[in-house]
Design an enzyme around this catalytic site. Structure first.
Site, PDB file in Angstrom:
ATOM      1  N   LYS A  16     -15.288  18.133   8.887  1.00  0.00           N
ATOM      2  CA  LYS A  16     -16.335  18.086   9.908  1.00  0.00           C
ATOM      3  C   LYS A  16     -16.643  19.512  10.353  1.00  0.00           C
ATOM      4  O   LYS A  16     -15.854  20.143  11.056  1.00  0.00           O
ATOM      5  CB  LYS A  16     -15.902  17.207  11.072  1.00  0.00           C
ATOM      6  CG  LYS A  16     -15.735  15.743  10.641  1.00  0.00           C
ATOM      7  CD  LYS A  16     -15.232  14.839  11.745  1.00  0.00           C
ATOM      8  CE  LYS A  16     -15.097  13.406  11.208  1.00  0.00           C
ATOM      9  NZ  LYS A  16     -14.530  12.490  12.184  1.00  0.00           N
TER      10      LYS A  16
ATOM     11  N   THR B 183       0.850  -1.180   0.000  1.00  0.00           N
ATOM     12  CA  THR B 183       0.000   0.000   0.000  1.00  0.00           C
ATOM     13  C   THR B 183       0.891   1.237   0.000  1.00  0.00           C
ATOM     14  O   THR B 183       2.068   1.165   0.347  1.00  0.00           O
ATOM     15  CB  THR B 183      -0.894   0.034   1.247  1.00  0.00           C
ATOM     16  OG1 THR B 183      -0.045   0.087   2.406  1.00  0.00           O
ATOM     17  CG2 THR B 183      -1.777  -1.193   1.322  1.00  0.00           C
TER      18      THR B 183
ATOM     19  N   GLU C  39      -5.749  -3.631  -1.507  1.00  0.00           N
ATOM     20  CA  GLU C  39      -6.215  -4.737  -0.663  1.00  0.00           C
ATOM     21  C   GLU C  39      -7.346  -5.542  -1.302  1.00  0.00           C
ATOM     22  O   GLU C  39      -7.714  -6.598  -0.775  1.00  0.00           O
ATOM     23  CB  GLU C  39      -6.702  -4.195   0.690  1.00  0.00           C
ATOM     24  CG  GLU C  39      -5.596  -3.695   1.589  1.00  0.00           C
ATOM     25  CD  GLU C  39      -5.258  -2.227   1.395  1.00  0.00           C
ATOM     26  OE1 GLU C  39      -4.654  -1.637   2.302  1.00  0.00           O
ATOM     27  OE2 GLU C  39      -5.585  -1.661   0.326  1.00  0.00           O
TER      28      GLU C  39
ATOM     29  N   TRP D 252     -20.824  16.398   8.220  1.00  0.00           N
ATOM     30  CA  TRP D 252     -19.723  16.014   7.340  1.00  0.00           C
ATOM     31  C   TRP D 252     -19.890  16.679   5.977  1.00  0.00           C
ATOM     32  O   TRP D 252     -20.978  16.672   5.389  1.00  0.00           O
ATOM     33  CB  TRP D 252     -19.685  14.490   7.157  1.00  0.00           C
ATOM     34  CG  TRP D 252     -19.197  13.746   8.365  1.00  0.00           C
ATOM     35  CD1 TRP D 252     -18.894  14.260   9.587  1.00  0.00           C
ATOM     36  CD2 TRP D 252     -18.969  12.330   8.464  1.00  0.00           C
ATOM     37  NE1 TRP D 252     -18.489  13.263  10.440  1.00  0.00           N
ATOM     38  CE2 TRP D 252     -18.520  12.069   9.784  1.00  0.00           C
ATOM     39  CE3 TRP D 252     -19.089  11.268   7.573  1.00  0.00           C
ATOM     40  CZ2 TRP D 252     -18.200  10.793  10.222  1.00  0.00           C
ATOM     41  CZ3 TRP D 252     -18.773  10.001   8.004  1.00  0.00           C
ATOM     42  CH2 TRP D 252     -18.328   9.754   9.320  1.00  0.00           C
TER      43      TRP D 252
END
Length: 546
Positions: free
Chosen positions: A439, A185, A330, A444
Site C-alpha cells: 500500500k 491449511t 478450502e 495498491w
C-alpha cells in the site's frame, strides 16, 4: 413437485468401482520409494483398497475415525486412500514438509488413530511419536524385505497386512455428506485449520474438474500428477483420473527435472500438473540436454502464479499448451482454469498468452466475485481489484471443530484472502494475497505482477517482492532476487529490463540479491519470513524523502 429419479449417493467409492469395472486393465505406473518402476491396474488397486479396508477394520477402526497418510504419490497411497474412505473412515493427508510442532498439533487436533507412512518419513514420525497419544498403529508402506528397524510403536508392514486379507469387503454405505477427507491449511497465521471434505463434495469436484474447459481428461490420456497427494487432494486428480479411466503415472519421491522428464517421455504422458518450481527444474533440464516433449499436450500450472516467460517457453519452444489454474485447500481445491474461450484460438500467440497469464475462469460449481472493504461487489472490468469471494458445493463452510469461528459472510460467501481482478470475459487474475499487497500513497501495488516480470529476466531464477516502510509513501516495493547459476545480474540491468513494462510508480525502490528465498511447506514464497528478515531495511529513497 419432486423429481422421480433414483437416489444414488455420491460416494468416492463409486469412482474406483467405475474405474475397476470399465477400465480395470488401465495402468497405474509408480516410481517406487524402494527404487524400481512398478506397474499395477485399476482392477488391482480396487481389490487391494478393499483389503486395506479389511485390515483397518481388524485394527479396530470404525466409521468416522480419522486415519492419516504421510506418503508420496504412489499406487500404494492410492490404495490406502480408497481403502480408508471406503470403510467410512476419514483420510487425513499429512504434509511432511511441515515443522515438527505443526505436525504434532495437526495429528493431535485431528485425533488420528492410525498413520500410513512411506519409508522416507519414518525418521520424522519417530521423532514425534511420543507426543502422539491417539495414534495406535504406524503402517509402513513397503514390503517385508524393505521393512526398516524402527522405534515406532506398533509398526506394521503394509504389504503384510494387505496380503493377509481376501478383499471380500463391502464398502460402507455412509451418507454422501459424511466426511471422507481431511487436509489442513498451511497456517501462515495461527495454527493450521482442518478442511473436512465430504464424499459428495469430492465427487462433485471430480466431475467439475473433468469438464472440457477444466482438466478435460479422457480415458486415452496419461496423467502425471506431480502435485502431491498430501497437498489439497493432488488437485483432485486422484479422483478425477479414475473417474475417466486415464492412465496415472506416479512420480514417487523424485521431483527433479531429469526424473520428471524420464516419466513424461517413457510413459507417454499427455497431461501433467505441478507448481511453477517443478516446471522450472524441468525446463532447465530440457535446456541443458536439448531434450523435447513430443508426447506432452498440456501442462496445468498452479500453486503460485506462472511467470509469462515460463508459459512462453512451453508454448513456443515445446508446443505444449499451458493452463493456468488457481484454487485453495478450502476449495477441494480447484477454482479457476485458464482455458481459452471460443475464437481466442485464432488469436496470435502473444495475445493468447495475455489471457493465459491470468488464473483463468471459474469452473462450473464455483461462484466468484470481488468486493471492496465494505463488502460491495465491484465490476468485472479487469481494472477494479478487490477481495476475491467464492461459494459452491465443494467449498468449505467451516473448519474442523469450529476453528476460526464463522468463516462465511451473511450470504454464504467465503473470503479467499486473495486480492484479484475479473475481466469482462470472466478471467480472474490474482494481484496479491490481501496481507501481501503493498500500500503505497493510498494505492495498491501487486507484488505478484512485479515478481513475474522480474523472473522473465534471463539472469533471474526466482524473485520475491515485499513492502518496506517509507516515510512519505507508507510502503514501497523491495525486489529480492535469486540469480541463475553462474549469472551475476546487477540492480541496474534488472531495473532497466522492467522499465516500461509496469507503471512507473510500481517500480521497485531497490533490488537485493540473496542465495535463496524461503518457501512454505506447500512451495509458496514465505513473505512473512522475508518481511521479518528485512524489517530494519532502509530503502535508498527513504533518506531522500526525509
Amino acid at each position: 413437485m419432486q423429481g422421480l429419479m433414483q437416489d444414488w449417493p455420491l460416494r468416492v467409492t463409486t469412482i474406483i468401482d467405475h474405474a475397476a469395472r470399465f477400465h480395470g486393465d488401465r495402468e497405474i505406473v509408480t516410481r517406487s520409494i524402494e527404487g524400481p518402476i512398478t506397474r499395477t491396474t485399476y482392477g488391482q488397486v480396487h481389490l487391494r483398497a478393499r483389503k486395506v479396508a479389511q485390515a483397518l477394520t481388524r485394527l479396530g477402526i470404525k466409521e468416522g475415525d480419522i486415519v492419516a497418510t504421510m506418503a508420496w504419490n504412489t499406487a500404494r497411497h492410492l490404495e490406502a486412500w480408497y481403502g480408508i474412505m471406503g470403510m467410512g473412515a476419514v483420510c487425513h493427508t499429512l504434509n511432511p514438509r511441515l515443522f515438527a510442532e505443526q505436525l504434532i498439533y495437526i495429528i493431535n487436533h485431528a485425533e488420528d488413530k492410525v498413520i500410513f507412512l512411506d519409508l522416507t518419513f519414518v525418521p520424522i514420525l519417530e521423532g514425534i511419536a511420543d507426543k502422539l497419544p491417539n495414534v495406535k498403529n504406524y503402517v509402513i508402506m513397503t514390503d517385508r524385505a524393505h521393512m526398516p528397524e524402527t522405534k515406532l510403536p506398533n509398526a506394521l508392514c503394509f504389504e503384510e497386512i494387505v496380503e493377509a486379507e481376501d478383499g471380500d469387503f463391502k464398502w460402507a454405505e455412509v451418507d454422501e455428506n459424511a466426511a471422507c477427507g481431511l487436509c489442513y491449511t498451511s497456517g501462515t497465521t495461527g495454527n493450521p485449520k482442518g478442511v473436512l471434505y465430504s464424499h459428495r463434495s469430492n465427487v462433485i469436484h471430480s466431475m467439475a474438474a473433468n469438464m472440457g474447459d477444466a482438466l478435460g481428461m479422457k480415458c486415452a490420456d496419461a496423467i502425471l500428477p506431480v502435485v502431491p497427494m498430501f497437498h489439497a487432494n493432488a488437485w483432485g486428480i486422484a479422483f478425477a483420473a479414475p473417474a475417466v479411466g486415464a492412465k496415472i503415472v506416479m512420480p514417487g519421491a523424485q521431483m527433479d527435472g531429469q526424473s520428471i522428464y524420464e516419466l513424461l517421455d517413457q510413459e507417454g504422458v499427455t497431461v501433467t500438473a505441478a507448481v511453477p518450481t517443478v516446471w522450472l527444474m524441468l525446463l532447465q533440464h530440457l535446456e541443458k540436454t536439448g531434450a523435447e516433449l513430443p508426447k506432452l499436450e498440456r501442462v496445468v500450472i498452479g500453486g503460485s502464479a506462472a511467470p509469462r516467460s515460463m508459459i512462453e517457453v512451453f508454448e513456443k519452444n515445446y508446443d505444449v499448451k499451458v493452463f493456468h489454474a488457481w484454487g485453495m485447500t478450502e476449495m477441494s481445491p480447484m477454482g479457476t482454469l485458464g482455458a481459452l474461450k471460443a475464437g481466442m484460438e485464432d488469436w496470435p500467440l502473444e495475445k493468447q498468452i495475455d489471457v493465459k497469464v491470468k488464473q483463468g475462469r471459474a469452473i462450473y460449481t464455483v461462484e466468484m466475485k470481488i468486493t471492496d472493504d465494505d463488502g460491495n461487489e465491484l465490476p468485472s472490468d479487469g481494472k477494479a481489484f478487490g477481495h476475491l469471494m467464492v461459494r459452491g458445493p465443494a467449498i468449505a463452510g467451516a473448519y474442523l471443530k469450529g476453528e476460526g469461528g464463522n468463516i462465511l459472510d451473511k450470504d454464504g460467501w467465503f473470503d479467499t484472502g486473495d486480492v484479484a481482478t475479473i475481466d469482462p470475459q470472466g478471467y480472474m487474475q490474482i494481484t496479491d494475497r490481501a496481507k501481501d499487497v503493498i500500500k503505497s500513497g493510498g494505492e495498491w501495488i501487486s507484488s505478484i505482477e512485479i515478481e513475474n516480470l522480474a523472473v522473465g529476466h534471463p539472469k533471474v531464477a526466482e524473485a520475491a517482492v515485499i513492502g518496506i516502510a517509507h516515510p512519505k509513501w507508507d510502503e514501497r516495493p523491495l525486489l529480492i532476487v535469486v540469480a541463475k547459476e553462474g549469472q551475476e545480474p546487477t540492480k541496474d540491468e534488472i531495473l532497466r529490463y522492467m522499465e516500461g513494462k509496469i507503471a512507473k510508480w510500481w517500480m521497485p525502490d531497490d533490488v537485493v540479491f540473496v542465495d535463496e528465498i524461503p518457501h512454505t511447506a506447500t512451495g509458496k514464497i514465505q513473505k512473512l519470513a522475508l518481511r521479518e528478515k528485512f524489517k530494519d531495511y532502509t530503502l535508498p529513497t527513504a533518506n531522500a524523502a526525509e
